[in-house]
Design a protein around this motif. Sequence first.
Motif, mmCIF file in Angstrom:
data_model
loop_
_atom_site.group_PDB
_atom_site.id
_atom_site.type_symbol
_atom_site.label_atom_id
_atom_site.label_comp_id
_atom_site.label_asym_id
_atom_site.label_seq_id
_atom_site.Cartn_x
_atom_site.Cartn_y
_atom_site.Cartn_z
ATOM 1 N N GLY A 74 0.926 -1.247 0.084
ATOM 2 C CA GLY A 74 -0.082 -0.040 -0.018
ATOM 3 C C GLY A 74 0.833 1.053 0.037
ATOM 4 N N ALA A 75 1.928 1.218 0.898
ATOM 5 C CA ALA A 75 2.834 2.523 1.024
ATOM 6 C C ALA A 75 3.520 2.535 -0.495
ATOM 7 C CB ALA A 75 3.952 2.218 1.948
ATOM 8 N N ALA A 76 4.010 1.643 -1.054
ATOM 9 C CA ALA A 76 4.559 1.567 -2.594
ATOM 10 C C ALA A 76 3.568 2.304 -3.511
ATOM 11 C CB ALA A 76 5.020 0.340 -3.020
ATOM 12 N N TYR A 77 2.461 1.609 -3.451
ATOM 13 C CA TYR A 77 1.433 2.231 -4.412
ATOM 14 C C TYR A 77 0.920 3.703 -4.330
ATOM 15 C CZ TYR A 77 -3.200 2.272 -6.969
ATOM 16 O OH TYR A 77 -4.170 2.566 -7.816
ATOM 17 N N ALA A 78 1.090 3.984 -2.986
ATOM 18 C CA ALA A 78 0.647 5.267 -2.742
ATOM 19 C C ALA A 78 1.788 6.261 -3.108
ATOM 20 C CB ALA A 78 0.339 5.501 -1.079
ATOM 21 N N ILE A 79 3.080 5.798 -2.999
ATOM 22 C CA ILE A 79 4.184 6.912 -3.598
ATOM 23 C C ILE A 79 4.077 6.794 -5.043
ATOM 24 C CG2 ILE A 79 6.556 6.684 -3.807
ATOM 25 C CD1 ILE A 79 6.655 5.661 -0.842
ATOM 26 N N TYR A 80 3.858 5.636 -5.565
ATOM 27 C CA TYR A 80 3.488 5.574 -7.117
ATOM 28 C C TYR A 80 2.383 6.661 -7.684
ATOM 29 C CZ TYR A 80 2.254 3.643 -11.791
ATOM 30 O OH TYR A 80 2.014 3.578 -13.042
ATOM 31 N N GLN A 81 1.517 6.353 -6.803
ATOM 32 C CA GLN A 81 0.212 7.545 -7.162
ATOM 33 C C GLN A 81 0.597 8.810 -7.111
ATOM 34 O OE1 GLN A 81 -2.538 6.870 -8.883
ATOM 35 N NE2 GLN A 81 -1.986 4.593 -9.191
ATOM 36 N N LEU A 82 1.469 9.140 -6.121
ATOM 37 C CA LEU A 82 1.769 10.504 -5.921
ATOM 38 C C LEU A 82 2.996 11.068 -7.126
ATOM 39 C CD1 LEU A 82 2.311 10.442 -2.068
ATOM 40 C CD2 LEU A 82 0.655 11.953 -3.388
ATOM 41 N N ALA A 83 3.742 10.236 -7.365
ATOM 42 C CA ALA A 83 4.784 10.413 -8.405
ATOM 43 C C ALA A 83 3.701 10.647 -9.951
ATOM 44 C CB ALA A 83 5.693 9.292 -8.543
ATOM 45 N N MET A 84 2.937 9.548 -10.011
ATOM 46 C CA MET A 84 2.041 9.845 -11.209
ATOM 47 C C MET A 84 1.361 11.258 -11.444
ATOM 48 S SD MET A 84 2.710 7.370 -13.246
ATOM 49 C CE MET A 84 4.409 7.408 -12.721
ATOM 50 N N ALA A 85 0.692 11.355 -10.222
ATOM 51 C CA ALA A 85 -0.066 12.957 -10.157
ATOM 52 C C ALA A 85 0.890 14.103 -10.177
ATOM 53 C CB ALA A 85 -0.791 12.583 -8.581
ATOM 54 N N SER A 86 2.137 14.069 -9.882
ATOM 55 C CA SER A 86 2.947 15.129 -9.821
ATOM 56 C C SER A 86 3.785 15.261 -11.035
ATOM 57 C CB SER A 86 4.108 14.989 -8.433
ATOM 58 O OG SER A 86 4.800 13.812 -8.732
ATOM 59 N N LEU A 87 3.798 14.369 -11.730
ATOM 60 C CA LEU A 87 4.496 14.461 -13.163
ATOM 61 C C LEU A 87 3.369 14.389 -14.189
ATOM 62 C CD1 LEU A 87 7.225 11.783 -12.602
ATOM 63 C CD2 LEU A 87 7.463 14.156 -12.391
#
Length: 83
Positions: A65-78
């Motif tokens: 879940g933490a990895a998925y949250a970080i991935y989603q944050l990265a996708m939202a910021s780029l």
Amino acid sequence: MLRNLLALRQVAQRTITTASRRQFENKVPEKQKLFQEDNGIPVHLKGGVADALLYRATMILTVGGAAYAIYQLAMASLPKKQN
């Protein structure tokens, strides 16, 4: 009618009194001894295989879940490139 009521009352009293006679074995002292034993195992794993499986499942879900949250944050910021 009165006879049926008395019979029903006797059945109800009989089931209540016989149910209270059945006692379960007190396993608290055994569990206390198990959990207080100094064998180097963390207390959250002293319950056996079920505790170990629950612990590992929880850790996998947490890390995933933490990895998925970080991935989603990265996708939202780029932002995506426009063609």
